[in-house]
Design a protein around this motif. Sequence first.
Motif, PDB file in Angstrom:
ATOM      1  N   UNK A 167       0.995  -1.208   0.117  1.00  0.00           N
ATOM      2  CA  UNK A 167       0.447  -0.567  -0.468  1.00  0.00           C
ATOM      3  C   UNK A 167       0.489   1.561   0.031  1.00  0.00           C
ATOM      4  N   UNK A 168       2.046   1.438   0.910  1.00  0.00           N
ATOM      5  CA  UNK A 168       2.980   2.369   1.057  1.00  0.00           C
ATOM      6  C   UNK A 168       3.743   2.496  -0.540  1.00  0.00           C
ATOM      7  N   UNK A 169       4.036   0.985  -1.071  1.00  0.00           N
ATOM      8  CA  UNK A 169       4.462   1.337  -2.336  1.00  0.00           C
ATOM      9  C   UNK A 169       3.617   2.178  -3.714  1.00  0.00           C
ATOM     10  N   UNK A 170       2.562   1.257  -3.315  1.00  0.00           N
ATOM     11  CA  UNK A 170       1.694   1.586  -4.290  1.00  0.00           C
ATOM     12  C   UNK A 170       1.470   3.380  -4.035  1.00  0.00           C
ATOM     13  N   UNK A 171       1.008   3.826  -3.169  1.00  0.00           N
ATOM     14  CA  UNK A 171       1.417   5.657  -2.415  1.00  0.00           C
ATOM     15  C   UNK A 171       2.244   6.520  -3.456  1.00  0.00           C
ATOM     16  N   UNK A 172       3.453   6.053  -3.204  1.00  0.00           N
ATOM     17  CA  UNK A 172       4.647   6.729  -3.469  1.00  0.00           C
ATOM     18  C   UNK A 172       4.698   6.316  -4.941  1.00  0.00           C
ATOM     19  N   UNK A 173       4.716   5.257  -5.414  1.00  0.00           N
ATOM     20  CA  UNK A 173       4.449   5.415  -6.393  1.00  0.00           C
ATOM     21  C   UNK A 173       3.454   6.547  -7.801  1.00  0.00           C
ATOM     22  N   UNK A 174       2.666   6.302  -7.053  1.00  0.00           N
ATOM     23  CA  UNK A 174       1.167   7.244  -7.825  1.00  0.00           C
ATOM     24  C   UNK A 174       2.221   8.435  -8.040  1.00  0.00           C
ATOM     25  N   UNK A 175       2.510   9.421  -7.275  1.00  0.00           N
ATOM     26  CA  UNK A 175       3.333  10.414  -6.876  1.00  0.00           C
ATOM     27  C   UNK A 175       4.286  10.879  -7.661  1.00  0.00           C
ATOM     28  N   UNK A 176       5.218   9.349  -7.811  1.00  0.00           N
ATOM     29  CA  UNK A 176       6.508   9.683  -9.800  1.00  0.00           C
ATOM     30  C   UNK A 176       5.118   9.629 -10.885  1.00  0.00           C
ATOM     31  N   UNK A 207       1.900   9.566 -11.978  1.00  0.00           N
ATOM     32  CA  UNK A 207       0.233   9.635 -11.734  1.00  0.00           C
ATOM     33  C   UNK A 207      -0.558   9.349 -12.985  1.00  0.00           C
ATOM     34  N   UNK A 208       0.345   9.118 -13.890  1.00  0.00           N
ATOM     35  CA  UNK A 208      -0.884   8.649 -15.431  1.00  0.00           C
ATOM     36  C   UNK A 208      -1.117   7.294 -15.113  1.00  0.00           C
ATOM     37  N   UNK A 209      -0.692   6.866 -14.259  1.00  0.00           N
ATOM     38  CA  UNK A 209      -1.035   5.445 -13.661  1.00  0.00           C
ATOM     39  C   UNK A 209      -2.026   5.103 -12.277  1.00  0.00           C
ATOM     40  N   UNK A 210      -2.789   3.691 -12.696  1.00  0.00           N
ATOM     41  CA  UNK A 210      -3.827   3.425 -11.724  1.00  0.00           C
ATOM     42  C   UNK A 210      -3.595   1.679 -10.710  1.00  0.00           C
ATOM     43  N   UNK A 211      -2.812   2.021  -9.581  1.00  0.00           N
ATOM     44  CA  UNK A 211      -2.356   0.640  -9.630  1.00  0.00           C
ATOM     45  C   UNK A 211      -3.466   0.168  -8.586  1.00  0.00           C
ATOM     46  N   UNK A 212      -5.106  -0.758  -8.145  1.00  0.00           N
ATOM     47  CA  UNK A 212      -5.869  -1.226  -7.804  1.00  0.00           C
ATOM     48  C   UNK A 212      -5.077  -2.188  -6.708  1.00  0.00           C
ATOM     49  N   UNK A 213      -5.048  -1.995  -5.277  1.00  0.00           N
ATOM     50  CA  UNK A 213      -4.860  -3.119  -4.667  1.00  0.00           C
ATOM     51  C   UNK A 213      -5.732  -4.017  -3.044  1.00  0.00           C
TER      52      UNK A 213
END
Length: 313
Positions: free
Chosen positions: A218-227, A229-235
């Motif tokens: 969950x933390x990794x997905x949140x951090x990835x969204x910042x770098x 923003x074009x992609x969406x990762x659902x957990x």
Amino acid sequence: MKRIVATICAAAMALSLAACSTTDSSSSASTADQSSSASTSSSAATEESADSDFDNSQKISVVTREDGSGTRGAFIELTGVETDEGDMTTVDAQQANSTNNVMTSVAAEEGAIGYISLGSLNETVKGIAVDGVEPTVENVKNGTYTIARPFNIVTNGEVSTLDEVSQDFISYVMSAEGQALITEEGYIGDDAAESYTSTQPSGNIVVGGSSSVSPVMEKLIEAYAEVNPNATVELQTSDSTNGVNFALDGTYTIGMASRELKDSEVEAGAVATVLAMDGIAVVVNNANPITNITMDNLRAVYTGELTTWADVQ
């Protein structure tokens, strides 16, 4: 002559006062030492009294993870609870379907024992040593704490065959930035990982599986969204077995498993990439005075051979 006598008398009085001052100071120090000693003794007595409130004769309430859990699979293998005859966990054990549920069960019952991901350990329960070795990141790293396993991301085939978003997300997870976040969260990342460079792909992917891996993912997905923003990762959170199976059938783009892959899973096309190492902490209720358990006794507790806390002492 009178002046000489007066001077001598004055000197004598000064020496007398100094001696009295020294005596008073020594007396005060002695009193303070006695007070400190009494305070220490009182503290020790209070601690001993608290320990004595715990009823060693009470039954051990064994808490385990559900079938399919990677944490359970790793725990029973590493502790010897699993034998050639299969999983020998006592039939009396409570089954909890997540790390949080294990902690809740152990925190609520004084006689309970369970096991959880080391990275999830908090003050609601007490982690205890096994064979005298504390469950710490450093001890997992140096190999002295042996109840440890990998956190894997699982794909159907090699990572290079995946879509662009999946490849970019995995690149972030395995990068210096992703691994540093993993370490910051209390798990064991790769200190030698290289820096991340994003291709900024767009699209949606689903990551799912192990509830032990889920908090750090969950933390990794949140951090990835910042770098990116074009992609969406659902957990999605389930368990390790579903993490592997659903990655293979396409339900998950990327699976999560808190154990090694089985031969049958590898033969089916599953590929594991280790994203971190994690210890499995043995936990008890905070009211339990126990701080250490031998591996033999731990195994005997989980197979039902030892049933009271008096048996473990």
